[in-house]
Design a protein around this motif. Sequence first.
Motif, PDB file in Angstrom:
ATOM      1  N   ARG A   1       0.860  -1.350   0.161  1.00 54.16           N
ATOM      2  CA  ARG A   1       0.140   0.097  -0.019  1.00 54.16           C
ATOM      3  C   ARG A   1       0.751   1.257  -0.178  1.00 54.16           C
ATOM      4  NH1 ARG A   1      -5.318  -0.314   0.439  1.00 54.16           N
ATOM      5  NH2 ARG A   1      -6.348  -2.230   1.245  1.00 54.16           N
ATOM      6  N   GLN A   2       1.853   1.421   0.814  1.00 52.87           N
ATOM      7  CA  GLN A   2       2.821   2.249   0.838  1.00 52.87           C
ATOM      8  C   GLN A   2       3.742   2.608  -0.531  1.00 52.87           C
ATOM      9  OE1 GLN A   2       6.677   2.418   1.045  1.00 52.87           O
ATOM     10  NE2 GLN A   2       6.529   4.363   1.070  1.00 52.87           N
TER      11      GLN A   2
ATOM     12  N   PHE B   1       2.151   1.750  -3.506  1.00 55.12           N
ATOM     13  CA  PHE B   1       1.300   2.088  -4.235  1.00 55.12           C
ATOM     14  C   PHE B   1       0.899   3.760  -4.068  1.00 55.12           C
ATOM     15  CE2 PHE B   1      -0.101  -2.464  -4.877  1.00 55.12           C
ATOM     16  CZ  PHE B   1       0.579  -2.814  -6.065  1.00 55.12           C
ATOM     17  N   SER B   2       0.912   3.835  -2.977  1.00 59.74           N
ATOM     18  CA  SER B   2       0.459   5.201  -2.339  1.00 59.74           C
ATOM     19  C   SER B   2       1.707   6.154  -2.927  1.00 59.74           C
ATOM     20  CB  SER B   2       0.398   5.379  -1.176  1.00 59.74           C
ATOM     21  OG  SER B   2       0.089   6.718  -0.733  1.00 59.74           O
TER      22      SER B   2
ATOM     23  N   ARG C   1       1.256   6.957  -6.600  1.00 60.34           N
ATOM     24  CA  ARG C   1       0.304   7.665  -6.904  1.00 60.34           C
ATOM     25  C   ARG C   1       0.570   9.394  -6.512  1.00 60.34           C
ATOM     26  NH1 ARG C   1      -3.380   6.393  -3.159  1.00 60.34           N
ATOM     27  NH2 ARG C   1      -3.071   8.343  -1.851  1.00 60.34           N
TER      28      ARG C   1
ATOM     29  N   LEU D   1      -5.333  -4.254  -4.205  1.00 62.82           N
ATOM     30  CA  LEU D   1      -4.941  -3.168  -3.554  1.00 62.82           C
ATOM     31  C   LEU D   1      -4.219  -2.100  -4.231  1.00 62.82           C
ATOM     32  CD1 LEU D   1      -2.141  -5.060  -1.044  1.00 62.82           C
ATOM     33  CD2 LEU D   1      -4.491  -4.185  -0.374  1.00 62.82           C
ATOM     34  N   ALA D   2      -3.769  -2.211  -5.435  1.00 60.43           N
ATOM     35  CA  ALA D   2      -3.319  -0.991  -6.533  1.00 60.43           C
ATOM     36  C   ALA D   2      -4.584  -0.362  -6.704  1.00 60.43           C
ATOM     37  CB  ALA D   2      -2.505  -1.807  -7.675  1.00 60.43           C
TER      38      ALA D   2
ATOM     39  N   GLU E   1      -7.416   0.043  -5.318  1.00 61.90           N
ATOM     40  CA  GLU E   1      -7.828   0.904  -4.099  1.00 61.90           C
ATOM     41  C   GLU E   1      -7.016   2.225  -3.915  1.00 61.90           C
ATOM     42  OE1 GLU E   1      -7.691  -1.752  -0.670  1.00 61.90           O
ATOM     43  OE2 GLU E   1      -9.134  -3.080  -1.420  1.00 61.90           O
ATOM     44  N   GLU E   2      -5.577   1.811  -4.253  1.00 62.11           N
ATOM     45  CA  GLU E   2      -4.693   3.176  -4.299  1.00 62.11           C
ATOM     46  C   GLU E   2      -4.883   4.048  -5.427  1.00 62.11           C
ATOM     47  OE1 GLU E   2      -3.173   4.041  -1.567  1.00 62.11           O
ATOM     48  OE2 GLU E   2      -3.962   2.317  -0.186  1.00 62.11           O
TER      49      GLU E   2
ATOM     50  N   SER F   1      -4.942   2.612  -9.133  1.00 62.33           N
ATOM     51  CA  SER F   1      -4.487   2.496 -10.301  1.00 62.33           C
ATOM     52  C   SER F   1      -5.426   2.749 -11.698  1.00 62.33           C
ATOM     53  CB  SER F   1      -3.930   0.780 -10.166  1.00 62.33           C
ATOM     54  OG  SER F   1      -3.476   0.422 -11.388  1.00 62.33           O
TER      55      SER F   1
END
Length: 232
Positions: free
Chosen positions: A169-170, A172-173, A176, A206-207, A209-210, A212
């Motif tokens: 998550r970190q 991917f964030s 973004r 997860l991607a 959600e972040e 993608s």
Amino acid sequence: MQSEQSVESVVRHFQQELSGTSCRLVAVSKTHPVELIREAYDAGQRLFGENRVQELTAKQPALPADIEWHLIGHLQTNKVKYVAPFVHTIQSIDSLKLLLEIERQAARAGRVIQGLLQFHIADEETKFGLSLPEAEALLQDAAVQQLQHVRLAGVMGIATNTDEEPQLRQEFSTLRGYFEQLKARYFADDAGFREISMGMSSDYRLAIEEGSTLIRVGSAIFGRRAYPAPTT
């Protein structure tokens, strides 16, 4: 493929899963035969990703012309000329030298190629990609202001190969965040700068959600990679 499902059924599953989101599927067909790609095509899939120039140039003539080919692997400048006549998007732009060679070869082919800036977001030294300062230096170069045959459309990153959800998550964030900073500073008036390519078979949910907009999924569609025997 998942649990012996057909390629067609898995593609349709992804179509349903992504319906209503702003994310699209890039089916990563590297090492898989033309026959399986055609199965996915027949199920409605049009975006396909390949890692190697040699494999992509071998497959492209044998498949429908309306496929949107994405090159997602590391690209050497001396190989750009082989894909410039047909590739839609090069997701792995990681240097000014490569970007300018894509411009040169796209001009020779009389085309506009879409490109994504690849960032290094993983906790792995083997991954390619730019840092944010490197990307900004690239975008500030005078030659980039003159591009006519490459359209920069967003960013790409490959996360660490891990099952640790907080780390993924970190990462991917972070990607973004890079996209948002570049969008605000360099592409505020460019509606075409909109892609965030991140997430693969094991972490695409997860991607999404972040944030993608392009997930690159191979093994979940086509099964495990069928690497050819080495040649001498």
